[in-house]
Design a protein around this motif. Structure first.
Motif: not given
Length: 346
Positions: A152-154, A192, A194, A196, A219-220, A261-262, A264, A266
């Motif tokens: 998950h994103m957060n 995982n 994502r 943002a 990119d996170q 889902r966006k 990513a 991952t």
């Protein structure tokens, strides 16, 4: 009696091929030859394959404990006729890591150890975490760590915390007890992280026009590397391929379900060569010299030749990601007098 020693150094190159794939509990496809590039020339010396979400429902997991799981069985049947030997594997619920090598290298792979770390529900459930294998390859200690981190994103910070926890808790004992004690570490898996902030339209238009660089700043994982010093020690090739998540199964269309889902990146493959400043002074394996042009010449060097996703496999909502490397290994050949040679791995 020896009249003197003459020492020469050379570098031998070995080809490493790595795959990470979240298989989404699916059964193996009928053919993985193109995924593994088994016809590549020169042939690959080492294969390291990390899977996530291998089917691990209770009945299936118990069955797999008694007989080999379907993915391991398929990979063995594919690679054995090509002259590859499965040296080891390690599994923690849906996480699976396998090491194959050419038969000629078997005598030079030693000190194999495997371990795993759970980071799932309250740290007790193995649906998330890391499995690893370490070994000596021609005298150089390598470690491969296959992770499946929080979704998950957060949860970007939680993913970093989980990775730190895995590094802190995995213990191989002996001379290289911890992951980061090894000369070279490969960290890979469904990490995982994502992309943002960007909206779906911007994401898809950037991907369709292959302007992937427009997405890198959000990119996170790349963002976290700017903040976390220990992540900065890991290298990664440029993300010049389509994000590997999330697809409709059996196709190459990004998620059209209600969740949408966006896309990513991952699924990632990174590596770390142990910094010279962290090496003990008496650790011969970490000694560097200077080349003729004045650059530091480490006993083992990692060169990435390819890093991309394979869009042809649709059994999962992730596409497999693979990377090929050259491991440039320094050896010394010492001649004593005029009578014999002594081969030393440094």
């Amino acid at each position: 009696m020896s009249t003197g020693n003459v020492s020469t150094r050379r570098r031998d190159n070995y080809r490493l091929y790595m795959v990470t794939w979240n298989v989404g509990t699916a059964e193996p496809p009928p053919d993985v030859d193109s995924l593994l590039q088994l016809d590549a020339q020169p042939p690959v010396d080492l294969y390291v394959i990390g899977l996530q979400e291998v089917n691990s429902n209770p009945l299936r997991f118990i069955s797999d404990m008694m007989v080999e799981d379907s993915w391991s069985h398929m990979l063995m049947n594919t690679m054995a006729p090509r002259g590859y030997v499965k040296m080891t594997s390690v599994r923690m619920q849906g996480l699976l890591l396998l090491l194959f090598c050419k038969q000629a290298h078997v005598p030079f792979i030693r000190d194999i150890r495997t371990t795993y770390t759970r980071t799932g529900i309250f740290g007790y459930w193995g649906n998330k975490g890391g499995v690893s294998v370490r070994f000596s390859f021609y005298g150089h200690m390598l470690c491969f760590l296959n992770c499946h981190l929080a979704a998950h994103m957060n949860y970007a910070l939680q993913r970093v915390d989980e990775f730190e926890y895995i590094l802190d808790t995995q213990d191989f004992e002996e001379d290289t007890p911890h992951v980061l004690d090894h000369k070279v570490v490969f960290w890979f898996g469904d990490l995982n992280f994502r992309i943002a902030d960007h909206g779906m339209h911007f994401l898809r238009s950037s991907i369709n026009s292959e302007r992937y660089n427009l997405l890198w700043q959000k990119d996170q994982l790349l963002m976290m590397k700017k903040k976390e010093a220990f992540l900065q020690e890991f290298d990664e090739g440029p993300l010049c391929f389509k994000p590997s998540y999330k697809f409709d199964r059996n196709g190459d269309t990004y998620d059209t379900s209600g969740k949408k889902r966006k896309p990513a990146w991952t699924d990632r493959i990174l590596w770390r060569v142990k910094p010279k400043t962290l090496a003990p002074e008496d650790d011969d394996d970490s000694v560097s010299t200077l080349t003729d042009d004045g650059h530091e010449d480490y006993p083992i060097q990692v060169h990435q030749d390819n890093y991309t996703s394979n869009m042809s496999y649709g059994v999962s909502d992730h596409k497999p990601v693979f990377a090929s490397f050259r491991l440039e290994v320094k050896t010394s050949r010492q001649k004593e007098g005029n009578t014999k040679y002594i081969i030393q791995i440094k």
